[in-house]
Write an enzyme that holds these catalytic residues in place. Structure first.
Site, PDB file in Angstrom:
ATOM      1  N   LEU A  88      26.476  49.130  37.071  1.00 32.40           N
ATOM      2  CA  LEU A  88      25.275  48.549  37.663  1.00 32.40           C
ATOM      3  C   LEU A  88      24.372  49.415  37.667  1.00 32.40           C
ATOM      4  O   LEU A  88      24.895  50.423  37.799  1.00 32.40           O
ATOM      5  CB  LEU A  88      25.712  47.065  38.880  1.00 32.40           C
ATOM      6  N   ASP A 190      27.785  37.877  51.021  1.00 32.45           N
ATOM      7  CA  ASP A 190      27.982  38.811  51.513  1.00 32.45           C
ATOM      8  C   ASP A 190      26.736  39.208  51.162  1.00 32.45           C
ATOM      9  O   ASP A 190      26.846  40.406  51.093  1.00 32.45           O
ATOM     10  CB  ASP A 190      29.754  39.417  51.619  1.00 32.45           C
TER      11      ASP A 190
END
Length: 289
Positions: A88, A190
């Protein structure tokens, strides 16, 4: 064992080099260069925890993508020793990006409501097991499996005294007074700033989940509490509009974020101020003499 050696043992012989990257807290990570193929992201633990940590992470990525429509990296390999994902990109520094993230999170949270709190098995938050035993009551689930479960961890025992621990137990008893009753939904679990990245075309994408069905505000609290950039303020405004969030949501964030502060305190020698923040939230619940 190096990341390159781990990849070769896992059968990825086409990898010729791995460039280390920083940003995560629990694992080793790098960008792997492959012959005749795009680079990939790889991570591993120097001392792997017991259990299929990366299998659970891959499952969490799939759940976010398939159930919540959240862009996540492609899982190329997930075994007990190594996780390999598509690469990414860094998130852009713009209000527009964070507004897109608000829509993405609102869609995730509003479209995945669930009658119970938990997950169909335990998974991991960092290097520690995240307990996900099903419960019909969100306050009980949060108290038992997101707050009190950390009290027997050695670093937590060393940092918090008996009065602190008693204050946490009193806070847990009063959770129904402190937090509004909310349905369970699929949460990333998270969602700090480092786990928010971008696709090639600049759309928000999420990594490194610790999924469960819990209150949506656990995700909101984690972003809110981890020093997001100034342009992220737009995300909170839009998310509140999309989800009809009441005006008192900011006051609840420190209580909800206790779960993450306790997890950090339990796992790292440098707690980045987590112990002090825990004590500050617990201060009103300490016994007055």
């Amino acid at each position: 064992m190096t990341l390159l050696e781990r990849l070769h043992l896992a059968g990825m012989r086409e990898v010729v080099a791995v460039q280390p990257v920083t940003g995560g807290l629990a694992a080793l990570a790098g960008i792997a260069t492959r012959r005749d193929a795009p680079p990939v992201f790889v991570k591993a633990f120097a001392d792997p925890p017991a259990g299929d940590v990366f299998g659970a992470e891959a499952e969490g990525l799939a759940a976010l993508r398939e159930l919540g429509g959240v862009p996540t990296p492609e899982v190329i390999l997930a075994d007990r020793d190594v996780l390999v994902l598509s690469v990414l990109h860094a998130r852009p520094r713009s209000e527009a990006f964070w507004e897109q993230l608000a829509h993405l999170l609102a869609r995730l949270h509003l479209s995945t409501t669930h009658p119970r709190f938990g997950w169909h098995h335990d998974n991991w938050l960092g290097r520690r097991r995240q307990i996900n035993t099903w419960n019909d009551d969100g306050f009980t689930f949060f108290a038992q499996h997101r707050l009190l479960r950390w009290l027997d961890q050695p670093r937590v025992e060393a940092a918090l005294d008996a009065a602190d621990r008693a204050a946490l137990e009193r806070l847990c008893d009063r959770l129904p007074e402190l937090l509004p009753e909310r349905p369970a939904c699929l949460t990333h679990g998270d969602l700090w700033a480092q786990n928010i990245l971008a696709t090639a075309d600049g759309q928000p994408a999420l990594i490194d989940p610790a999924v469960s069905y819990l209150w949506a505000e656990v995700d909101l609290a984690h972003v809110w509490s981890t020093s997001p950039p100034a342009e992220a303020r737009r995300m909170f405004e839009v998310y509140a509009e999309l989800t009809s969030l009441d005006r008192d949501w900011e006051a609840r964030m420190p209580v909800i974020q206790l779960r993450q502060h306790l997890a950090v305190l339990a796992q790292f020698d440098d707690d980045w101020g987590a112990a002090d923040q825990i004590r500050a939230v617990l201060a009103p619940f300490r016994t007055r003499t």
